[in-house]
Design a protein around this motif. Structure first.
Motif, PDB file in Angstrom:
ATOM      1  N   GLU A 204       6.721  20.886 -29.236  1.00 15.21           N
ATOM      2  CA  GLU A 204       5.809  20.465 -27.677  1.00 15.21           C
ATOM      3  C   GLU A 204       5.909  21.535 -27.353  1.00 15.21           C
ATOM      4  N   ILE A 205       4.676  21.789 -26.431  1.00 13.79           N
ATOM      5  CA  ILE A 205       4.361  22.743 -25.250  1.00 13.79           C
ATOM      6  C   ILE A 205       4.946  22.709 -24.425  1.00 13.79           C
ATOM      7  N   ALA A 206       5.966  23.196 -23.485  1.00 15.84           N
ATOM      8  CA  ALA A 206       6.172  22.994 -21.942  1.00 15.84           C
ATOM      9  C   ALA A 206       5.225  22.812 -21.350  1.00 15.84           C
ATOM     10  N   MET A 207       5.376  22.918 -20.105  1.00 15.55           N
ATOM     11  CA  MET A 207       4.386  23.094 -19.158  1.00 15.55           C
ATOM     12  C   MET A 207       5.128  22.445 -17.616  1.00 15.55           C
ATOM     13  N   GLN A 208       4.640  23.158 -16.193  1.00 18.19           N
ATOM     14  CA  GLN A 208       5.563  22.549 -15.199  1.00 18.19           C
ATOM     15  C   GLN A 208       3.608  22.486 -14.006  1.00 18.19           C
ATOM     16  N   LEU A 209       4.257  21.620 -13.121  1.00 20.44           N
ATOM     17  CA  LEU A 209       3.506  21.403 -12.257  1.00 20.44           C
ATOM     18  C   LEU A 209       4.040  22.293 -11.031  1.00 20.44           C
TER      19      LEU A 209
END
Length: 325
Positions: A204-209
């Motif tokens: 999974e590709i980690a993402m932060q807003l």
């Protein structure tokens, strides 16, 4: 209450299981009919990339669409966007957005995407019609669909799923006993999974807003959100607690918070009564597109941007660029 049911904290989900089984049976039959060729998908003359969810709402899908469009634009790709247009009711469909288009017509998310990216956007309950309208009016190299993972009438070249990294899949059951539109096993067949917050699982590709500066709805003035005096917060998104948590992480101590329904239509009276004299209202950008026409001087919004794991994100973008070469 619904969040407690979907997380499994409340035993009421057991009472809803028969309806979930029915939902799963019907959705499974529909998907199988497309896979077996009993129903035919329409293939666009340009590549189509779906950005969707396995669960109901509030996963951070729209920021991913904005990120994806902007990244492809920076690489010289002419991108168009299509959407169902939830929350909007146009006089006729498909609807091509213009600077005068309102959330009441097109829905809040398409208007936000249009304003943020400048990309051509078309909305229609029938996404195939939206794509055809887009291609008839704009020279685009690739189409991104905002949601529509389960809309199999439109053939897609790539599927991207956005996952809430904190809530994940709740109790794992189909709607209405759980949050699932499709079971988690669907992840095995998609091209990429982007995990918003929490901990990204393998592959999974980690993402932060990441929040930016607060923006005044009336003047466009920008400032650090911590400078707003006596803030109260409102959020009409799929998962309002995420916005309130973002404000807390920014150091904002809200004097009150108001969770509104996702895609809820707003009026001056609806919003104005949330704020007392001397207070400042801070909202999401998605709410702001619905409030600009009647905003007060003390109303602000906090934009957020998706930041993805750099190496994995570049790999995904290169896979999409191959489609248009």
């Amino acid at each position: 209450m619904i969040s407690r049911i979907w997380s499994g904290e409340s035993p009421l989900w057991l009472l809803l299981l028969p309806l979930s089984w029915l939902y799963g049976l019907v959705s499974g039959i529909i998907r199988l009919s497309w896979r077996l060729g009993l129903r035919k998908s329409w293939r666009a003359p340009v590549p189509v990339v779906v950005v969707g969810n396995l669960t109901a709402g509030g996963n951070g899908k729209t920021p991913v669409v904005v990120w994806l469009v902007e990244q492809l634009q920076q690489r010289g790709v002419r991108v168009g966007v299509v959407s169902r247009g939830y929350g909007g009711k146009a006089a006729q469909y498909p609807l091509l957005l213009t600077p005068e288009s309102t959330p009441a017509e097109a829905g809040d998310e398409p208007v936000l995407i249009y304003q943020r990216t400048g990309a051509p956007v078309a909305v229609s309950p029938a996404r195939v019609d939206a794509v055809k309208a887009l291609l008839a009016h704009e020279p685009v190299d690739l189409v991104v669909t905002d949601d529509g993972l389960q809309h199999y009438h439109l053939f897609r070249d790539k599927e991207i799923v956005v996952i809430d990294g904190v809530r994940r899949f709740g109790n794992g059951w189909w709607l209405p006993a759980g949050p699932m539109r499709e079971r988690a096993s669907r992840l095995k067949t998609v091209d990429a999974a982007i995990t918003n917050g929490g901990v990204a699982f393998p592959n999974e590709i980690a993402m932060q807003l990441q929040p930016g500066k607060a923006v005044n709805l009336r003047t466009g003035e920008r400032c650090d959100v911590r400078e707003l005096r006596h803030p109260v917060a409102m959020a009409g998104i799929g998962h309002p607690p995420r916005f309130f948590a973002t404000l807390a992480q920014c150091g904002v101590v809200a004097e009150n918070t108001f969770a509104l329904a996702d895609h809820q239509a707003l009026t001056h009276a609806d919003v104005g009564r949330l704020v007392k004299a001397g207070q400042t209202l801070i909202m999401t950008e998605k709410d702001a597109v619905k409030c600009r026409g009647f905003a007060e001087e003390n109303w602000w919004y906090l934009p957020v941007e998706a930041h993805l794991s750099e190496i994995q994100a570049e790999k995904l973008l290169q896979e999409l660029l191959i489609l248009v070469r």
